[in-house]
Design a protein around this motif. Structure first.
Motif, PDB file in Angstrom:
ATOM      1  N   THR A 109       0.822  -1.199   0.000  1.00 27.73           N
ATOM      2  CA  THR A 109       0.000   0.000   0.000  1.00 27.73           C
ATOM      3  C   THR A 109       0.861   1.255   0.000  1.00 27.73           C
ATOM      4  N   ALA A 110       1.888   1.274   0.830  1.00 32.62           N
ATOM      5  CA  ALA A 110       2.771   2.440   0.891  1.00 32.62           C
ATOM      6  C   ALA A 110       3.498   2.649  -0.432  1.00 32.62           C
ATOM      7  N   ARG A 111       3.920   1.562  -1.071  1.00 31.96           N
ATOM      8  CA  ARG A 111       4.610   1.692  -2.361  1.00 31.96           C
ATOM      9  C   ARG A 111       3.668   2.214  -3.424  1.00 31.96           C
ATOM     10  N   VAL A 112       2.432   1.723  -3.442  1.00 33.96           N
ATOM     11  CA  VAL A 112       1.452   2.185  -4.425  1.00 33.96           C
ATOM     12  C   VAL A 112       1.163   3.671  -4.206  1.00 33.96           C
ATOM     13  N   GLU A 113       0.994   4.073  -2.947  1.00 32.17           N
ATOM     14  CA  GLU A 113       0.720   5.486  -2.656  1.00 32.17           C
ATOM     15  C   GLU A 113       1.898   6.362  -3.083  1.00 32.17           C
ATOM     16  N   ALA A 114       3.115   5.905  -2.847  1.00 32.31           N
ATOM     17  CA  ALA A 114       4.299   6.670  -3.257  1.00 32.31           C
ATOM     18  C   ALA A 114       4.358   6.797  -4.777  1.00 32.31           C
ATOM     19  N   LEU A 115       4.042   5.713  -5.475  1.00 35.85           N
ATOM     20  CA  LEU A 115       4.030   5.761  -6.938  1.00 35.85           C
ATOM     21  C   LEU A 115       2.942   6.692  -7.456  1.00 35.85           C
ATOM     22  N   GLU A 116       1.782   6.671  -6.815  1.00 37.64           N
ATOM     23  CA  GLU A 116       0.700   7.568  -7.219  1.00 37.64           C
ATOM     24  C   GLU A 116       1.098   9.029  -7.011  1.00 37.64           C
ATOM     25  N   ARG A 117       1.770   9.332  -5.895  1.00 36.16           N
ATOM     26  CA  ARG A 117       2.239  10.702  -5.648  1.00 36.16           C
ATOM     27  C   ARG A 117       3.260  11.112  -6.704  1.00 36.16           C
ATOM     28  N   ALA A 118       4.197  10.215  -7.013  1.00 40.21           N
ATOM     29  CA  ALA A 118       5.224  10.514  -8.017  1.00 40.21           C
ATOM     30  C   ALA A 118       4.581  10.737  -9.385  1.00 40.21           C
ATOM     31  N   LEU A 119       3.577   9.944  -9.711  1.00 36.18           N
ATOM     32  CA  LEU A 119       2.883  10.102 -10.989  1.00 36.18           C
ATOM     33  C   LEU A 119       2.155  11.441 -11.041  1.00 36.18           C
ATOM     34  N   ALA A 120       1.489  11.807  -9.954  1.00 39.29           N
ATOM     35  CA  ALA A 120       0.786  13.088  -9.905  1.00 39.29           C
ATOM     36  C   ALA A 120       1.776  14.247 -10.051  1.00 39.29           C
ATOM     37  N   GLU A 121       2.935  14.155  -9.387  1.00 43.06           N
ATOM     38  CA  GLU A 121       3.963  15.193  -9.513  1.00 43.06           C
ATOM     39  C   GLU A 121       4.482  15.277 -10.940  1.00 43.06           C
ATOM     40  N   ALA A 122       4.717  14.130 -11.560  1.00 39.79           N
ATOM     41  CA  ALA A 122       5.206  14.108 -12.945  1.00 39.79           C
ATOM     42  C   ALA A 122       4.170  14.720 -13.881  1.00 39.79           C
ATOM     43  N   ALA A 123       2.892  14.403 -13.677  1.00 38.63           N
ATOM     44  CA  ALA A 123       1.832  14.968 -14.513  1.00 38.63           C
ATOM     45  C   ALA A 123       1.790  16.485 -14.349  1.00 38.63           C
ATOM     46  N   GLN A 124       1.967  16.965 -13.115  1.00 38.19           N
ATOM     47  CA  GLN A 124       1.965  18.410 -12.869  1.00 38.19           C
ATOM     48  C   GLN A 124       3.172  19.064 -13.547  1.00 38.19           C
ATOM     49  N   GLN A 125       4.329  18.435 -13.472  1.00 35.58           N
ATOM     50  CA  GLN A 125       5.524  18.974 -14.127  1.00 35.58           C
ATOM     51  C   GLN A 125       5.339  19.031 -15.636  1.00 35.58           C
ATOM     52  N   ILE A 126       4.717  18.025 -16.206  1.00 34.72           N
ATOM     53  CA  ILE A 126       4.458  18.010 -17.650  1.00 34.72           C
ATOM     54  C   ILE A 126       3.518  19.149 -18.020  1.00 34.72           C
ATOM     55  N   ALA A 127       2.467  19.321 -17.206  1.00 31.60           N
ATOM     56  CA  ALA A 127       1.522  20.410 -17.468  1.00 31.60           C
ATOM     57  C   ALA A 127       2.220  21.769 -17.379  1.00 31.60           C
ATOM     58  N   ASP A 128       3.083  21.942 -16.375  1.00 35.55           N
ATOM     59  CA  ASP A 128       3.837  23.193 -16.236  1.00 35.55           C
ATOM     60  C   ASP A 128       4.741  23.429 -17.435  1.00 35.55           C
ATOM     61  N   LEU A 129       5.451  22.401 -17.873  1.00 35.73           N
ATOM     62  CA  LEU A 129       6.340  22.523 -19.036  1.00 35.73           C
ATOM     63  C   LEU A 129       5.539  22.836 -20.297  1.00 35.73           C
ATOM     64  N   ARG A 130       4.398  22.188 -20.458  1.00 34.80           N
ATOM     65  CA  ARG A 130       3.555  22.443 -21.623  1.00 34.80           C
ATOM     66  C   ARG A 130       3.120  23.908 -21.636  1.00 34.80           C
ATOM     67  N   GLY A 131       2.737  24.417 -20.463  1.00 38.06           N
ATOM     68  CA  GLY A 131       2.349  25.827 -20.356  1.00 38.06           C
ATOM     69  C   GLY A 131       3.494  26.756 -20.722  1.00 38.06           C
ATOM     70  N   ARG A 132       4.696  26.434 -20.284  1.00 41.88           N
ATOM     71  CA  ARG A 132       5.867  27.263 -20.608  1.00 41.88           C
ATOM     72  C   ARG A 132       6.141  27.257 -22.102  1.00 41.88           C
ATOM     73  N   VAL A 133       6.068  26.075 -22.712  1.00 43.54           N
ATOM     74  CA  VAL A 133       6.315  25.957 -24.150  1.00 43.54           C
ATOM     75  C   VAL A 133       5.285  26.774 -24.917  1.00 43.54           C
ATOM     76  N   GLU A 134       4.012  26.653 -24.527  1.00 42.53           N
ATOM     77  CA  GLU A 134       2.956  27.403 -25.199  1.00 42.53           C
ATOM     78  C   GLU A 134       3.172  28.901 -25.032  1.00 42.53           C
ATOM     79  N   ALA A 135       3.593  29.334 -23.826  1.00 43.19           N
ATOM     80  CA  ALA A 135       3.846  30.760 -23.586  1.00 43.19           C
ATOM     81  C   ALA A 135       5.016  31.242 -24.437  1.00 43.19           C
ATOM     82  N   LEU A 136       6.056  30.445 -24.541  1.00 41.94           N
ATOM     83  CA  LEU A 136       7.209  30.822 -25.360  1.00 41.94           C
ATOM     84  C   LEU A 136       6.825  30.899 -26.830  1.00 41.94           C
ATOM     85  N   GLU A 137       6.050  29.919 -27.282  1.00 38.92           N
ATOM     86  CA  GLU A 137       5.649  29.898 -28.696  1.00 38.92           C
ATOM     87  C   GLU A 137       4.740  31.086 -29.023  1.00 38.92           C
TER      88      GLU A 137
END
Length: 145
Positions: A109-137
């Protein structure tokens, strides 16, 4: 007639109190982890070492390692071997009567929760990067092309 009743196919008869060899191996390794003899990330003894130490067959050692992995005590790294899983022990980990003494804190359970948190953080980082790219473009307006 007296003697030990042996179950079919290496199974312990119901109510049998004697642990099977793979259970002894697994418990010995759990105890080494609980006592600090083996720490998170440390390599576990190789199959050959465990076979010699316990006078056990290859399949018996494999069964013990499978059990430890299922319980969250160990992880495999292909081509590298088996290692002590990373997990936190609760304050009561020294109490042998506590459930935490026989399994890692929250195990899978702890490993699954840690993976879910890491996935959520990665998704947020991707969204942030996408926003930066769109702003630059949109900000460049085609400059530099």
């Amino acid at each position: 007639m007296t003697g030990v009743v042996v179950g079919r196919r290496g199974r312990r008869p119901a109510g049998g109190g004697v642990p099977l060899t793979f259970e002894v191996i697994a418990e010995t390794l759990r105890e080494r982890i609980r006592s600090g003899g083996l720490g998170a990330g440390d390599p576990l003894p190789t199959q050959a070492v465990l076979m010699r130490e316990f006078g056990a067959a290859s399949l018996t050692v494999q069964k013990a390692m499978t059990l430890l992995k299922q319980e969250g005590w160990a992880v495999s790294r292909p081509g590298k071997g088996a290692f002590v899983a990373h997990h936190d022990h609760p304050d009561g980990a020294g109490d042998l009567d506590a459930p935490e003494a026989t399994a890692p804190a929250n195990g899978t359970t702890a490993r699954v929760e840690a993976l879910e948190r890491a996935l959520a953080e990665a998704a947020q980082q991707i969204a942030d990067l996408r926003g930066r790219v769109e702003a630059l473009e949109s900000g460049s307006g085609g400059r530099g092309h």
